[in-house]
Design an enzyme around this catalytic site. Structure first.
Site, PDB file in Angstrom:
ATOM      1  N   THR A 110      50.719  37.692  41.801  1.00 43.36           N
ATOM      2  CA  THR A 110      50.199  37.810  43.162  1.00 43.36           C
ATOM      3  C   THR A 110      48.688  37.554  43.129  1.00 43.36           C
ATOM      4  O   THR A 110      48.016  37.852  42.139  1.00 43.36           O
ATOM      5  CB  THR A 110      50.479  39.193  43.783  1.00 43.36           C
ATOM      6  OG1 THR A 110      49.691  40.192  43.098  1.00 43.36           O
ATOM      7  CG2 THR A 110      51.948  39.566  43.702  1.00 43.36           C
ATOM      8  N   GLY A 111      48.180  36.979  44.216  1.00 45.17           N
ATOM      9  CA  GLY A 111      46.745  36.681  44.260  1.00 45.17           C
ATOM     10  C   GLY A 111      46.367  35.577  43.289  1.00 45.17           C
ATOM     11  O   GLY A 111      45.343  35.662  42.613  1.00 45.17           O
TER      12      GLY A 111
ATOM     13  N   SER B  99      42.989  32.299  43.644  1.00 45.22           N
ATOM     14  CA  SER B  99      41.587  32.269  43.205  1.00 45.22           C
ATOM     15  C   SER B  99      41.344  33.318  42.125  1.00 45.22           C
ATOM     16  O   SER B  99      42.234  34.119  41.807  1.00 45.22           O
ATOM     17  CB  SER B  99      40.633  32.518  44.387  1.00 45.22           C
ATOM     18  OG  SER B  99      40.820  33.827  44.889  1.00 45.22           O
TER      19      SER B  99
ATOM     20  N   ILE C  38      40.747  35.933  39.218  1.00 42.80           N
ATOM     21  CA  ILE C  38      41.443  36.390  38.014  1.00 42.80           C
ATOM     22  C   ILE C  38      42.899  35.921  38.006  1.00 42.80           C
ATOM     23  O   ILE C  38      43.421  35.493  36.969  1.00 42.80           O
ATOM     24  CB  ILE C  38      41.349  37.939  37.910  1.00 42.80           C
ATOM     25  CG1 ILE C  38      39.879  38.377  37.761  1.00 42.80           C
ATOM     26  CG2 ILE C  38      42.171  38.464  36.733  1.00 42.80           C
ATOM     27  CD1 ILE C  38      39.623  39.879  37.939  1.00 42.80           C
ATOM     28  N   GLY C  39      43.555  35.954  39.159  1.00 45.84           N
ATOM     29  CA  GLY C  39      44.951  35.513  39.253  1.00 45.84           C
ATOM     30  C   GLY C  39      45.099  34.045  38.903  1.00 45.84           C
ATOM     31  O   GLY C  39      46.031  33.651  38.201  1.00 45.84           O
TER      32      GLY C  39
ATOM     33  N   SER D  61      40.585  48.434  37.947  1.00 50.06           N
ATOM     34  CA  SER D  61      39.142  48.133  37.990  1.00 50.06           C
ATOM     35  C   SER D  61      38.409  49.246  37.250  1.00 50.06           C
ATOM     36  O   SER D  61      38.956  50.348  37.091  1.00 50.06           O
ATOM     37  CB  SER D  61      38.677  48.102  39.445  1.00 50.06           C
ATOM     38  OG  SER D  61      37.272  48.144  39.534  1.00 50.06           O
TER      39      SER D  61
ATOM     40  N   TYR E  58      38.611  51.835  48.073  1.00 49.69           N
ATOM     41  CA  TYR E  58      38.914  50.872  47.006  1.00 49.69           C
ATOM     42  C   TYR E  58      39.005  51.578  45.653  1.00 49.69           C
ATOM     43  O   TYR E  58      39.972  51.401  44.909  1.00 49.69           O
ATOM     44  CB  TYR E  58      37.829  49.785  46.966  1.00 49.69           C
ATOM     45  CG  TYR E  58      38.021  48.797  45.836  1.00 49.69           C
ATOM     46  CD1 TYR E  58      39.019  47.819  45.904  1.00 49.69           C
ATOM     47  CD2 TYR E  58      37.220  48.842  44.691  1.00 49.69           C
ATOM     48  CE1 TYR E  58      39.207  46.919  44.862  1.00 49.69           C
ATOM     49  CE2 TYR E  58      37.403  47.942  43.647  1.00 49.69           C
ATOM     50  CZ  TYR E  58      38.402  46.981  43.741  1.00 49.69           C
ATOM     51  OH  TYR E  58      38.591  46.093  42.705  1.00 49.69           O
TER      52      TYR E  58
HETATM   53  N1  LIG Z   1      35.928  40.456  40.907  1.00 53.29           N
HETATM   54  C1  LIG Z   1      35.639  41.675  40.499  1.00 53.29           C
HETATM   55  O1  LIG Z   1      34.465  42.038  40.291  1.00 53.29           O
HETATM   56  C2  LIG Z   1      36.762  42.652  40.234  1.00 53.29           C
HETATM   57  C3  LIG Z   1      36.479  43.789  39.461  1.00 53.29           C
HETATM   58  C4  LIG Z   1      37.491  44.697  39.206  1.00 53.29           C
HETATM   59  C5  LIG Z   1      38.765  44.475  39.704  1.00 53.29           C
HETATM   60  N2  LIG Z   1      39.010  43.367  40.462  1.00 53.29           N
HETATM   61  C6  LIG Z   1      40.384  43.183  40.970  1.00 53.29           C
HETATM   62  O2  LIG Z   1      40.890  41.953  40.505  1.00 53.29           O
HETATM   63  C7  LIG Z   1      41.937  41.515  41.359  1.00 53.29           C
HETATM   64  C8  LIG Z   1      41.740  40.040  41.656  1.00 53.29           C
HETATM   65  O3  LIG Z   1      40.560  39.872  42.403  1.00 53.29           O
HETATM   66  P1  LIG Z   1      39.526  38.702  42.116  1.00 53.29           P
HETATM   67  O4  LIG Z   1      38.291  39.305  41.573  1.00 53.29           O
HETATM   68  O5  LIG Z   1      40.160  37.604  41.380  1.00 53.29           O
HETATM   69  O6  LIG Z   1      39.177  38.295  43.627  1.00 53.29           O
HETATM   70  P2  LIG Z   1      39.593  37.043  44.516  1.00 53.29           P
HETATM   71  O7  LIG Z   1      39.103  35.787  43.898  1.00 53.29           O
HETATM   72  O8  LIG Z   1      39.142  37.391  45.889  1.00 53.29           O
HETATM   73  O9  LIG Z   1      41.180  37.041  44.440  1.00 53.29           O
HETATM   74  C9  LIG Z   1      41.985  37.881  45.212  1.00 53.29           C
HETATM   75  C10 LIG Z   1      43.359  37.256  45.313  1.00 53.29           C
HETATM   76  O10 LIG Z   1      44.192  38.135  46.083  1.00 53.29           O
HETATM   77  C11 LIG Z   1      44.794  37.396  47.127  1.00 53.29           C
HETATM   78  N3  LIG Z   1      44.988  38.228  48.303  1.00 53.29           N
HETATM   79  C12 LIG Z   1      44.043  38.921  48.989  1.00 53.29           C
HETATM   80  N4  LIG Z   1      44.582  39.510  50.052  1.00 53.29           N
HETATM   81  C13 LIG Z   1      45.903  39.187  50.042  1.00 53.29           C
HETATM   82  C14 LIG Z   1      46.984  39.478  50.907  1.00 53.29           C
HETATM   83  N5  LIG Z   1      46.822  40.220  52.004  1.00 53.29           N
HETATM   84  N6  LIG Z   1      48.212  38.988  50.608  1.00 53.29           N
HETATM   85  C15 LIG Z   1      48.383  38.204  49.510  1.00 53.29           C
HETATM   86  N7  LIG Z   1      47.388  37.899  48.650  1.00 53.29           N
HETATM   87  C16 LIG Z   1      46.167  38.372  48.925  1.00 53.29           C
HETATM   88  C17 LIG Z   1      43.818  36.256  47.428  1.00 53.29           C
HETATM   89  O11 LIG Z   1      44.500  35.142  47.965  1.00 53.29           O
HETATM   90  P3  LIG Z   1      44.533  34.714  49.513  1.00 53.29           P
HETATM   91  O12 LIG Z   1      43.186  35.017  50.103  1.00 53.29           O
HETATM   92  O13 LIG Z   1      44.840  33.249  49.449  1.00 53.29           O
HETATM   93  O14 LIG Z   1      45.633  35.499  50.114  1.00 53.29           O
HETATM   94  C18 LIG Z   1      43.328  35.924  46.020  1.00 53.29           C
HETATM   95  O15 LIG Z   1      44.221  35.031  45.407  1.00 53.29           O
HETATM   96  C19 LIG Z   1      41.874  42.419  42.586  1.00 53.29           C
HETATM   97  O16 LIG Z   1      42.902  43.373  42.510  1.00 53.29           O
HETATM   98  C20 LIG Z   1      40.522  43.094  42.472  1.00 53.29           C
HETATM   99  O17 LIG Z   1      40.516  44.359  43.071  1.00 53.29           O
HETATM  100  C21 LIG Z   1      38.049  42.456  40.729  1.00 53.29           C
END
Ligand SMILES: NC(=O)c1ccc[n+]([C@@H]2O[C@H](COP(=O)([O-])OP(=O)(O)OC[C@H]3O[C@@H](n4cnc5c(N)ncnc54)[C@H](OP(=O)(O)O)[C@@H]3O)[C@@H](O)[C@H]2O)c1
Length: 259
Positions: free
Chosen positions: A10-11, A14, A16-17, A142, A155
């Site tokens: 899922t996700g 963009s 990490i996914g 996180s 969060y």
């Molecule tokens: N970046 C950081 O600093 C950080 C740190 C710790 C943990 N995390 C965690 O890492 C995970 C991935 O985040 P990321 O950093 O890679 O950020 P990101 O680039 O914003 O990726 C988030 C992903 O989740 C998807 N998403 C968001 N809302 C959604 C929804 N309602 N339904 C389906 N998909 C949804 C987005 O796709 P669409 O918008 O296309 O739906 C995107 O693919 C998250 O759980 C985040 O909390 C991130």
């Protein structure tokens, strides 16, 4: 007719996914199912992975904040003739704002996506994994899971839930051949910070890349760890949290995201 085993991420549109999808496609022959709302980005990634690695890649456009979306996703995977052997609950978001100033629907959406959809998907895949005596679940938590996080109060609480759930589940399912891993990334250079309105904060001064986070997560999975903190700077956080008073850690967490 027997189903083909698949990895659902899922996700995957963009961050990490997307990195996890790239690294898995390069290292495993298993079919991939990429899930997110932005189907154009998923389609581009799917095409790239199919071309470069010859793996089967399916995409499902879905808003996982919608109640019932987890069941919609499971039905869509089944309709593709696939069975989930590996589940990566990565989709999630946060907002840098005090709770009282956040619209309620964003709070509800965050809890629904970060906790409810993740739990429903996990619950649904466990029986199949148990009967096959194999399976892998990766939940992206996180470093916000370790202490209260002012301006990221909800969060941080959702990520504390993900960490606790995953570590407990890892202990429950080890005897059934199922690996469960919670990944705790620190600040990572992704769209997360655009969505959160987090730019310019101390937390974003030193960021890991999503590729590094994905690599560490996949390595920890192979080792059978139940949780992993990514990034050298973040590794001591669980220990520091045990040593310093909770109010000190809360103050510190607030400072790193103050605007
Ligand atoms: N970046 C950081 O600093 C950080 C740190 C710790 C943990 N995390 C965690 O890492 C995970 C991935 O985040 P990321 O950093 O890679 O950020 P990101 O680039 O914003 O990726 C988030 C992903 O989740 C998807 N998403 C968001 N809302 C959604 C929804 N309602 N339904 C389906 N998909 C949804 C987005 O796709 P669409 O918008 O296309 O739906 C995107 O693919 C998250 O759980 C985040 O909390 C991130």
């Amino acid at each position: 007719m027997s189903s083909t085993l698949a990895t659902v991420i899922t996700g995957a549109s963009s961050g990490i996914g997307e990195s996890l999808a790239r690294q898995l496609a390069a290292s495993e022959p298993q079919a991939l199912v990429l899930v997110a709302r932005r189907t154009d980005k998923l389609a581009l990634l799917a095409q790239e992975l199919k071309t470069h690695h010859g793996v089967r890649v399916e995409t499902i456009g879905l808003d996982l904040e919608k109640p019932g979306a987890a069941h919609e996703l499971l039905a869509a995977v089944q309709a593709l003739g696939l069975e989930i052997d590996t589940l990566i609950n990565n989709a999630g978001f946060g907002i840098n704002e005090e709770l009282a100033d956040m619209p309620l629907d964003r709070v509800q959406g965050m809890m629904q996506l970060n906790m409810v959809a993740l739990t429903e998907l996990t619950h649904a895949v466990l029986p199949g994994m148990r009967s096959r005596k194999q399976g892998r679940i990766m939940n992206i938590a996180s470093v916000a899971a370790f202490q209260p996080c002012p301006r990221f109060a909800v969060y941080g609480a959702t990520k504390a839930y993900v960490l606790s759930l995953s570590e407990a589940l890892a202990a429950e399912e080890r005897k059934n051949g199922i690996k469960v891993l919670a990944v705790c990334p620190g600040a990572t250079r992704t769209e997360f910070h655009d969505v959160a309105g987090n730019h310019g904060t101390l937390a974003t001064k030193l960021m890991d890349t999503p590729d590094t986070v994905a690599k560490t997560a996949l390595r920890a999975w192979k080792c059978g760890c139940s949780s992993v903190v990514t990034g050298v700077m973040n590794k001591p956080l669980p220990l520091i949290n045990r040593v310093l008073p909770r109010c000190a850690m809360t103050w510190l967490a607030g400072k790193t995201v103050a605007r």
